[in-house]
Design a protein around this motif. Structure first.
Motif, PDB file in Angstrom:
ATOM      1  N   ILE A   1      -3.649   4.523   6.817  1.00 36.35           N
ATOM      2  CA  ILE A   1      -3.840   3.196   6.214  1.00 36.35           C
ATOM      3  C   ILE A   1      -3.871   2.127   7.314  1.00 36.35           C
ATOM      4  O   ILE A   1      -4.747   1.258   7.335  1.00 36.35           O
TER       5      ILE A   1
ATOM      6  N   ALA B   1      -5.240  -2.784  -1.499  1.00 41.17           N
ATOM      7  CA  ALA B   1      -4.284  -3.783  -0.986  1.00 41.17           C
ATOM      8  C   ALA B   1      -5.003  -4.948  -0.310  1.00 41.17           C
ATOM      9  O   ALA B   1      -4.584  -6.104  -0.453  1.00 41.17           O
TER      10      ALA B   1
ATOM     11  N   THR C   1       0.840  -1.209   0.000  1.00 38.14           N
ATOM     12  CA  THR C   1       0.000   0.000   0.000  1.00 38.14           C
ATOM     13  C   THR C   1       0.868   1.250   0.000  1.00 38.14           C
ATOM     14  O   THR C   1       1.594   1.485   0.963  1.00 38.14           O
TER      15      THR C   1
ATOM     16  N   THR D   1      -6.182   3.189  -1.539  1.00 33.76           N
ATOM     17  CA  THR D   1      -5.099   2.200  -1.642  1.00 33.76           C
ATOM     18  C   THR D   1      -5.189   1.165  -0.523  1.00 33.76           C
ATOM     19  O   THR D   1      -4.753   0.029  -0.706  1.00 33.76           O
ATOM     20  N   ALA D   2      -5.762   1.545   0.613  1.00 33.96           N
ATOM     21  CA  ALA D   2      -5.957   0.558   1.689  1.00 33.96           C
ATOM     22  C   ALA D   2      -6.929  -0.529   1.208  1.00 33.96           C
ATOM     23  O   ALA D   2      -6.696  -1.731   1.391  1.00 33.96           O
TER      24      ALA D   2
END
Ligand code: MUC
Ligand code: MG
Length: 367
Positions: free
Chosen positions: A62, A101, A48, A97-98
């Motif tokens: 995150i 991933a 991430t 993006t968290a």
């Protein structure tokens, strides 16, 4: 088989060559490694990259969203219930993006359980992708020297030039020096990361009209709707949406409102599940896509190759896969190799994202 735990591990790896662009700079990869464990002890892995200037995420945010919001809701869910996982992730807004991933780590573990490379589960179209290298802000002669070095060493002949600077002649000159130095065969395109206004971008397009540029990515802020629409309608080359099309809905909106007519697809922000939906939608609308780079590590890049090689529509164009070369080190257990300007899909079951445990112990910052 059920999800039993999700870990978010912060780590920092310095860059040998920092990257500068219109929306920010990267000096170190201060990323978060996501590990999803099943109740039978199998582990899925994904990387991430926090990009506060693109998605508003940080290393701490995150970790917090994965550990405090996603993990408690996902523990106990069957690993094959991917749409259930998506529905849970998308109860929380943003945190692109968290979410991406967690989705990739889930696919990685599914591949391991089935004993199959994830690229085959997704589509299995081809076994390698042509590479495009991203060049950050530098004086024009240095950019050309770097591009020639990448061509010589790795066989790469497609380059994305970071632009969006003022005065405009800095980028116009950089594009001209690259075209003259690399020749007609090289593929060149620009990414301004919203650095210009629509009017400035139109001027750059006029001043670079003879350079055979392939397209211009994210020239201005797409929220300034009329300016962007006018720019895209009058541009002689495609206008590509990157950060303005960070999810399926935004990608549809940008295409339908005429803000863009080409799409960057990034697994770091879309995972595999949403990225596949974006690719399908684009294909149906007759819109080309290319695999973009979120300034990924090798772990992130392996995921991009796994995804990009799975579909005919993503494998058509060169994919941005080489910026991990700017890092001082990496975590991937089986390092990627670029030969003849191409990267092969990682072999073995899963998404190809397995890490070197010693390196992870060395670079993690939570112990
Ligand atoms: C890109 O294509 O914009 C720059 C910032 C970011 O988040 O990704 C990069 C590459
Ligand atoms: Mg971009």
């Amino acid at each position: 088989m059920k999800i039993a735990a999700i870990e978010a591990i912060p780590y920092t790896i310095p860059y040998r060559h920092p990257l500068h662009f219109a929306s920010g700079s990267v000096h170190e990869a201060d990323h978060v490694l996501i590990r999803l464990r099943t109740d039978e002890g199998l582990v899925g892995t994904a990387d991430t990259p926090p990009r506060p200037y693109t998605y508003g995420e940080t290393q701490k945010s995150i970790i917090a969203v994965v550990e405090d919001i996603f993990a408690p809701q996902l523990i106990g869910v069957d690993i094959f219930d991917r749409e259930k996982v998506q529905a849970i992730l998308y109860r929380t807004v943003h945190n692109q993006t968290a979410k991406g991933a967690v989705d990739i780590a889930l696919w990685d573990v599914i591949g391991k359980v089935l004993g199959q490379p994830v690229t085959k589960l997704l589509g299995g179209y081809t076994d390698s992708l042509r590479v495009s290298h991203m060049l950050g802000f530098k004086p024009a002669p240095e950019l050309l020297a770097l591009a020639l070095e990448f061509r010589e060493k790795h066989g790469i002949n497609t380059f994305k030039l970071k632009t969006g600077r003022r005065p405009l002649h800095l980028d116009v000159e950089a594009a001209r020096v690259l075209r003259e130095g690399l020749g007609e065969e090289a593929e060149l395109y620009m990414d301004a990361n919203r650095g210009w206004s629509a009017v400035e971008a139109a001027e750059v397009l006029r001043r670079t009209a003879d350079l055979g540029l392939q397209f211009l990515e994210e020239p201005d802020d797409a929220r300034e709707v009329l300016g962007r629409r006018r720019l895209a309608a009058n541009s002689p080359i495609p206008i590509a949406a990157d950060e303005s099309a960070a999810n399926l809905g935004e990608a549809a909106r940008e295409i339908l409102t005429g803000g863009a007519n080409l799409l960057a697809v990034k697994t770091a922000r879309s995972g595999f599940t949403e990225a596949a939906k974006i690719v399908g939608m684009a294909e149906g609308m007759g819109i080309d896509v290319y695999i973009g780079n979120q300034i990924d590590t090798q772990v992130g890049t392996a995921a991009s190759v796994t995804f990009g090689a799975a579909f005919a529509h993503t494998a058509k164009r060169a994919a941005e896969l080489s910026n991990y070369l700017d890092m001082a080190d990496d975590l991937l257990a089986e390092p990627l190799v670029i030969t003849g300007g191409r990267i092969r899909v990682p072999e073995g079951s899963g998404a190809g994202t397995a890490v070197d445990e010693e390196k992870l112990s060395h670079y993690r910052t939570d112990r």
